[in-house]
Scaffold this active site. Structure first.
Site, short mmCIF file in Angstrom:
data_model
loop_
_atom_site.label_atom_id
_atom_site.label_comp_id
_atom_site.label_asym_id
_atom_site.label_seq_id
_atom_site.Cartn_x
_atom_site.Cartn_y
_atom_site.Cartn_z
N ASP A 154 0.83 -1.20 0.00
CA ASP A 154 0.00 0.00 0.00
C ASP A 154 0.87 1.26 0.00
O ASP A 154 2.11 1.19 -0.01
CB ASP A 154 -0.93 -0.04 1.21
CG ASP A 154 -2.34 0.41 0.89
OD1 ASP A 154 -2.52 1.22 -0.03
OD2 ASP A 154 -3.28 -0.05 1.59
N TRP A 193 -2.89 3.61 -5.81
CA TRP A 193 -4.15 4.29 -6.18
C TRP A 193 -4.06 5.12 -7.46
O TRP A 193 -4.80 6.09 -7.64
CB TRP A 193 -4.65 5.18 -5.04
CG TRP A 193 -4.33 4.68 -3.68
CD1 TRP A 193 -4.57 3.42 -3.18
CD2 TRP A 193 -3.67 5.40 -2.62
NE1 TRP A 193 -4.12 3.33 -1.90
CE2 TRP A 193 -3.57 4.52 -1.52
CE3 TRP A 193 -3.20 6.71 -2.50
CZ2 TRP A 193 -2.99 4.91 -0.32
CZ3 TRP A 193 -2.61 7.08 -1.30
CH2 TRP A 193 -2.52 6.18 -0.24
N ASP A 232 -9.59 3.66 -3.61
CA ASP A 232 -10.34 2.49 -3.15
C ASP A 232 -11.76 2.51 -3.70
O ASP A 232 -12.40 3.57 -3.77
CB ASP A 232 -10.41 2.48 -1.62
CG ASP A 232 -9.07 2.20 -0.97
OD1 ASP A 232 -8.10 1.92 -1.69
OD2 ASP A 232 -9.00 2.27 0.27
#
Length: 252
Positions: free
Chosen positions: A95, A135, A156
């Protein structure tokens, strides 16, 4: 569907004196190797999570437990990815909450992680699927295909604190259209499936899976498998639609 992926929250950022990850064995009986072995015993593959920065997303967005500082891998790339491989994990999601907060260069950080994974594989003989999860920041579709198996192209699909919505499904679908970047083993990732989550109609479930299928997107079920309805099962296991997604050419 062949991998069980453990996401953020599995680890509270603790390490021993040598810097190796330590976990609470009351939460994970026997430790993480035992968990990976258990998943493998079911004929499935095992996935794990970390962050490219010093802190994982649970530090910035705590849900259900205290914020955990230090739950990222920055400064421990070689150590952590070798540990994941030694534990027996087959998949690792990396992440970007810590990396983003620190203003790291995504290509540089994720390249270093890729190299650490390569070194781990050389030692253990266990390759790991490498999921870049920044992202869509800094256009990963322009650099991630050469170093990772999948890369997130958008935020997300369920925002922190929000409910599932077709608005997010459609936005993530649109953001994932980078066909020149995709090839066998290398995929744009519009995030997990929210098929079967509360508030989604049968038609929305079918539409969602169909969009991911024509994108050649990774299919990661995000619903509660223990309580899913027969309609949800039918959508997720529609052999013809899944076959479109799994075409060996990997094309969008």
């Amino acid at each position: 569907y062949k991998s069980v992926n453990i996401d953020e929250g599995w680890w509270q950022g603790t390490r021993d004196r040598a810097g190796k990850i330590t976990v609470d064995e009351t939460e994970w009986p026997g430790g993480m190797k035992a968990i990976a072995d258990y998943i493998h015993s079911k004929g499935l593959k095992a996935g794990i999570y970390t962050d490219a920065g010093k802190d994982g997303c649970g530090y910035y967005y705590p849900t259900g437990r205290p914020a955990a500082p230090g739950s990222g891998s920055e400064g421990h790339y070689d150590q952590d990815f070798l540990q994941f491989s030694q534990w027996g994990f087959d998949y690792v999601k990396v992440d970007w909450c810590g990396g983003n907060a620190e203003g790291l260069n995504a290509q540089t950080a994720y390249t270093a992680i890729s190299q650490s994974i390569d070194r781990a594989t050389a030692q253990t003989g266990r390759p790991m699927v490498y999921s870049v999860c920044n992202w869509g920041n800094q256009s990963p579709w322009t650099w991630a295909p050469g170093m990772s198996n999948l890369w997130r192209t958008s935020t997300d699909i369920i925002y922190y604190g929000n409910s599932p919505s077709m608005t997010n499904v459609l936005a993530n679908f649109d953001a994932a259209q980078h066909p020149a970047s995709q090839s066998p083993g290398h995929y744009n990732d519009p995030d997990m499936l929210i098929v079967g989550m509360p508030g989604f109609t049968a038609a929305q479930n079918r539409t969602h899976l169909s969009l991911w299928a024509i994108s050649g997107a990774p299919l990661l079920a995000g619903n509660n498998l223990a309580t899913m309805s027969s309609d949800t099962t039918a959508v997720l296991t529609n052999a013809e639609v899944v076959a479109v997604d799994q075409d060996s050419r990997g094309l969008q």
